[in-house]
Design a protein around this motif. Structure first.
Motif, mmCIF file in Angstrom:
data_model
loop_
_atom_site.group_PDB
_atom_site.id
_atom_site.type_symbol
_atom_site.label_atom_id
_atom_site.label_comp_id
_atom_site.label_asym_id
_atom_site.label_seq_id
_atom_site.Cartn_x
_atom_site.Cartn_y
_atom_site.Cartn_z
ATOM 1 N N PRO A 71 23.853 -32.525 -73.029
ATOM 2 C CA PRO A 71 22.435 -32.669 -73.366
ATOM 3 C C PRO A 71 21.518 -32.513 -72.148
ATOM 4 C CG PRO A 71 23.699 -34.316 -74.534
ATOM 5 C CD PRO A 71 24.646 -33.631 -73.579
ATOM 6 N N GLY A 72 21.971 -32.955 -70.984
ATOM 7 C CA GLY A 72 21.179 -32.773 -69.773
ATOM 8 C C GLY A 72 20.997 -31.307 -69.437
ATOM 9 N N PHE A 73 22.080 -30.544 -69.592
ATOM 10 C CA PHE A 73 22.000 -29.098 -69.386
ATOM 11 C C PHE A 73 21.020 -28.474 -70.383
ATOM 12 C CE2 PHE A 73 23.551 -24.944 -70.862
ATOM 13 C CZ PHE A 73 23.354 -24.201 -69.699
ATOM 14 N N ALA A 74 21.067 -28.920 -71.622
ATOM 15 C CA ALA A 74 20.171 -28.383 -72.647
ATOM 16 C C ALA A 74 18.711 -28.702 -72.325
ATOM 17 C CB ALA A 74 20.552 -28.930 -74.023
ATOM 18 N N VAL A 75 18.446 -29.894 -71.837
ATOM 19 C CA VAL A 75 17.073 -30.250 -71.462
ATOM 20 C C VAL A 75 16.594 -29.354 -70.316
ATOM 21 C CG1 VAL A 75 15.655 -32.057 -70.384
ATOM 22 C CG2 VAL A 75 17.146 -32.613 -72.315
ATOM 23 N N LEU A 76 17.451 -29.131 -69.322
ATOM 24 C CA LEU A 76 17.078 -28.243 -68.214
ATOM 25 C C LEU A 76 16.823 -26.818 -68.705
ATOM 26 C CD1 LEU A 76 19.469 -29.449 -65.372
ATOM 27 C CD2 LEU A 76 17.014 -29.845 -65.589
ATOM 28 N N GLY A 77 17.646 -26.354 -69.634
ATOM 29 C CA GLY A 77 17.435 -25.021 -70.213
ATOM 30 C C GLY A 77 16.118 -24.929 -70.950
ATOM 31 N N ILE A 108 20.910 -27.808 -80.509
ATOM 32 C CA ILE A 108 22.259 -27.462 -80.985
ATOM 33 C C ILE A 108 23.221 -27.315 -79.810
ATOM 34 C CG2 ILE A 108 23.618 -25.672 -82.133
ATOM 35 C CD1 ILE A 108 21.154 -25.239 -83.978
ATOM 36 N N VAL A 109 22.765 -26.665 -78.738
ATOM 37 C CA VAL A 109 23.608 -26.510 -77.541
ATOM 38 C C VAL A 109 23.962 -27.878 -76.962
ATOM 39 C CG1 VAL A 109 23.596 -25.733 -75.130
ATOM 40 C CG2 VAL A 109 22.851 -24.189 -76.936
ATOM 41 N N GLY A 110 22.967 -28.758 -76.818
ATOM 42 C CA GLY A 110 23.225 -30.090 -76.271
ATOM 43 C C GLY A 110 24.188 -30.899 -77.110
ATOM 44 N N LEU A 111 23.983 -30.881 -78.426
ATOM 45 C CA LEU A 111 24.899 -31.605 -79.324
ATOM 46 C C LEU A 111 26.286 -30.977 -79.327
ATOM 47 C CD1 LEU A 111 22.533 -32.375 -82.350
ATOM 48 C CD2 LEU A 111 23.419 -33.976 -80.624
ATOM 49 N N GLY A 112 26.337 -29.662 -79.285
ATOM 50 C CA GLY A 112 27.630 -28.978 -79.265
ATOM 51 C C GLY A 112 28.428 -29.309 -78.012
ATOM 52 N N LEU A 113 27.779 -29.286 -76.853
ATOM 53 C CA LEU A 113 28.479 -29.625 -75.614
ATOM 54 C C LEU A 113 28.930 -31.078 -75.596
ATOM 55 C CD1 LEU A 113 26.328 -27.622 -73.044
ATOM 56 C CD2 LEU A 113 28.655 -27.114 -73.804
ATOM 57 N N ALA A 114 28.095 -31.982 -76.110
ATOM 58 C CA ALA A 114 28.496 -33.389 -76.185
ATOM 59 C C ALA A 114 29.673 -33.570 -77.145
ATOM 60 C CB ALA A 114 27.318 -34.256 -76.615
ATOM 61 N N THR A 115 29.658 -32.808 -78.232
ATOM 62 C CA THR A 115 30.726 -32.908 -79.238
ATOM 63 C C THR A 115 32.069 -32.439 -78.690
ATOM 64 O OG1 THR A 115 29.129 -32.618 -81.025
ATOM 65 C CG2 THR A 115 31.434 -32.158 -81.538
ATOM 66 N N ILE A 116 32.063 -31.360 -77.913
ATOM 67 C CA ILE A 116 33.351 -30.891 -77.379
ATOM 68 C C ILE A 116 33.789 -31.694 -76.154
ATOM 69 C CG2 ILE A 116 33.108 -28.565 -78.297
ATOM 70 C CD1 ILE A 116 32.350 -27.618 -75.485
ATOM 71 N N THR A 117 32.868 -32.433 -75.542
ATOM 72 C CA THR A 117 33.223 -33.277 -74.402
ATOM 73 C C THR A 117 33.841 -34.597 -74.851
ATOM 74 O OG1 THR A 117 31.414 -32.308 -73.134
ATOM 75 C CG2 THR A 117 32.313 -34.359 -72.293
#
Length: 140
Positions: free
Chosen positions: A18-24, A41-50
Protein backbone atom coordinates in the motif's frame (compact mmCIF):
# COMPACT_ATOMS: atom_id res chain seq x y z
CA UNK A 1 13.75 -13.64 33.47
CA UNK A 2 13.18 -12.34 29.94
CA UNK A 3 12.73 -14.86 27.15
CA UNK A 4 14.42 -14.93 23.76
CA UNK A 5 12.36 -14.51 20.60
CA UNK A 6 13.19 -13.88 16.96
CA UNK A 7 10.23 -13.56 14.63
CA UNK A 8 10.68 -14.81 11.08
CA UNK A 9 9.03 -11.64 9.71
CA UNK A 10 7.11 -8.61 10.89
CA UNK A 11 3.50 -7.89 10.02
CA UNK A 12 4.63 -4.37 9.13
CA UNK A 13 5.78 -5.81 5.78
CA UNK A 14 2.11 -5.72 4.78
CA UNK A 15 2.36 -1.92 4.62
CA UNK A 16 5.00 -1.95 1.86
CA UNK A 17 2.54 -2.67 -0.97
CA UNK A 18 0.00 0.00 0.00
CA UNK A 19 2.89 2.40 0.64
CA UNK A 20 4.18 1.77 -2.86
CA UNK A 21 0.68 2.38 -4.23
CA UNK A 22 0.41 5.70 -2.37
CA UNK A 23 3.78 6.80 -3.79
CA UNK A 24 2.63 5.79 -7.28
CA UNK A 25 -0.58 7.75 -6.88
CA UNK A 26 1.33 10.80 -5.63
CA UNK A 27 3.68 10.57 -8.61
CA UNK A 28 0.68 10.49 -10.90
CA UNK A 29 -0.69 13.60 -9.22
CA UNK A 30 2.38 15.44 -10.52
CA UNK A 31 1.55 14.44 -14.10
CA UNK A 32 -2.08 15.52 -13.85
CA UNK A 33 -3.64 12.14 -14.72
CA UNK A 34 -4.51 9.85 -11.82
CA UNK A 35 -5.82 6.31 -11.63
CA UNK A 36 -6.92 6.12 -8.01
CA UNK A 37 -8.89 2.88 -8.34
CA UNK A 38 -5.99 1.16 -10.08
CA UNK A 39 -3.59 2.19 -7.29
CA UNK A 40 -6.02 0.95 -4.63
CA UNK A 41 -6.17 -2.41 -6.43
CA UNK A 42 -2.36 -2.51 -6.70
CA UNK A 43 -1.96 -1.72 -2.99
CA UNK A 44 -4.50 -4.34 -1.92
CA UNK A 45 -3.05 -6.88 -4.33
CA UNK A 46 0.49 -6.44 -3.02
CA UNK A 47 -0.71 -6.66 0.59
CA UNK A 48 -2.71 -9.79 -0.28
CA UNK A 49 0.25 -11.63 -1.79
CA UNK A 50 2.53 -10.50 1.06
CA UNK A 51 0.29 -11.85 3.84
CA UNK A 52 0.94 -15.59 3.20
CA UNK A 53 4.68 -14.90 2.97
CA UNK A 54 4.69 -13.13 6.36
CA UNK A 55 2.50 -15.83 7.91
CA UNK A 56 4.77 -18.63 6.65
CA UNK A 57 7.96 -16.92 7.82
CA UNK A 58 6.45 -16.28 11.25
CA UNK A 59 5.32 -19.89 11.52
CA UNK A 60 8.41 -21.68 10.21
CA UNK A 61 11.27 -19.29 11.05
CA UNK A 62 10.40 -18.05 14.54
CA UNK A 63 12.92 -18.96 17.24
CA UNK A 64 11.86 -18.72 20.86
CA UNK A 65 13.22 -19.79 24.23
CA UNK A 66 10.63 -20.07 26.99
CA UNK A 67 11.09 -21.27 30.54
CA UNK A 68 10.80 -24.92 29.49
CA UNK A 69 11.13 -25.16 25.69
CA UNK A 70 13.22 -24.15 22.72
CA UNK A 71 10.98 -23.49 19.73
CA UNK A 72 12.61 -23.75 16.32
CA UNK A 73 10.00 -23.21 13.64
CA UNK A 74 7.54 -26.09 13.98
CA UNK A 75 9.61 -28.08 16.47
CA UNK A 76 9.63 -27.75 20.23
CA UNK A 77 12.52 -29.15 22.24
CA UNK A 78 12.13 -29.40 26.03
CA UNK A 79 15.04 -27.64 27.74
CA UNK A 80 15.55 -30.60 30.06
CA UNK A 81 16.75 -32.56 27.00
CA UNK A 82 19.59 -30.09 26.37
CA UNK A 83 22.88 -31.02 28.03
CA UNK A 84 25.30 -28.45 26.62
CA UNK A 85 25.40 -25.39 24.35
CA UNK A 86 29.01 -24.24 24.81
CA UNK A 87 31.92 -25.67 22.79
CA UNK A 88 29.83 -28.28 20.99
CA UNK A 89 31.15 -29.34 17.60
CA UNK A 90 28.78 -29.87 14.69
CA UNK A 91 29.25 -33.37 13.26
CA UNK A 92 28.48 -34.01 9.60
CA UNK A 93 24.86 -35.02 9.13
CA UNK A 94 23.61 -33.57 12.43
CA UNK A 95 19.84 -33.15 12.49
CA UNK A 96 18.55 -29.61 12.03
CA UNK A 97 15.90 -28.48 14.49
CA UNK A 98 12.69 -27.05 13.07
CA UNK A 99 11.83 -29.75 10.55
CA UNK A 100 14.01 -28.62 7.66
CA UNK A 101 16.83 -30.38 5.83
CA UNK A 102 19.23 -27.48 6.31
CA UNK A 103 19.58 -24.40 8.46
CA UNK A 104 17.49 -21.61 6.90
CA UNK A 105 19.40 -19.10 4.79
CA UNK A 106 20.77 -16.02 6.60
CA UNK A 107 20.58 -17.82 9.95
CA UNK A 108 23.60 -18.84 12.05
CA UNK A 109 24.06 -22.36 13.38
CA UNK A 110 24.31 -23.29 17.06
CA UNK A 111 25.27 -26.92 17.73
CA UNK A 112 23.49 -28.27 20.82
CA UNK A 113 24.35 -31.49 22.67
CA UNK A 114 21.32 -33.35 24.00
CA UNK A 115 21.16 -35.53 27.10
CA UNK A 116 21.30 -38.68 24.93
CA UNK A 117 24.71 -37.40 23.64
CA UNK A 118 23.45 -36.61 20.12
CA UNK A 119 24.16 -33.23 18.58
CA UNK A 120 21.46 -31.23 16.81
CA UNK A 121 21.72 -27.90 15.03
CA UNK A 122 19.73 -25.00 16.43
CA UNK A 123 19.65 -21.78 14.42
CA UNK A 124 18.98 -18.09 14.88
CA UNK A 125 19.90 -14.78 13.27
CA UNK A 126 21.77 -13.99 16.48
CA UNK A 127 23.20 -17.35 17.55
CA UNK A 128 25.15 -15.71 20.37
CA UNK A 129 21.99 -14.35 21.97
CA UNK A 130 20.33 -17.77 21.54
CA UNK A 131 23.32 -19.45 23.21
CA UNK A 132 23.15 -16.93 26.10
CA UNK A 133 19.40 -17.46 26.56
CA UNK A 134 19.79 -21.24 26.55
CA UNK A 135 22.79 -21.09 28.88
CA UNK A 136 20.80 -18.93 31.35
CA UNK A 137 17.92 -21.43 31.31
CA UNK A 138 20.22 -24.44 31.74
CA UNK A 139 22.21 -22.95 34.63
CA UNK A 140 19.18 -21.90 36.68
Amino acid sequence: MAGFIERGASWSALAYGPGFAVLGYLAELLTGTTHAIAWVIVGLGLATITAPWVYARRRFLTVQVTDDELWQGRERLPLDQIAEVDDVGAPTGARVLGGGWTVPGKYDTLPVRLTDDTVVLAWAKDAGALRTALHERLVT
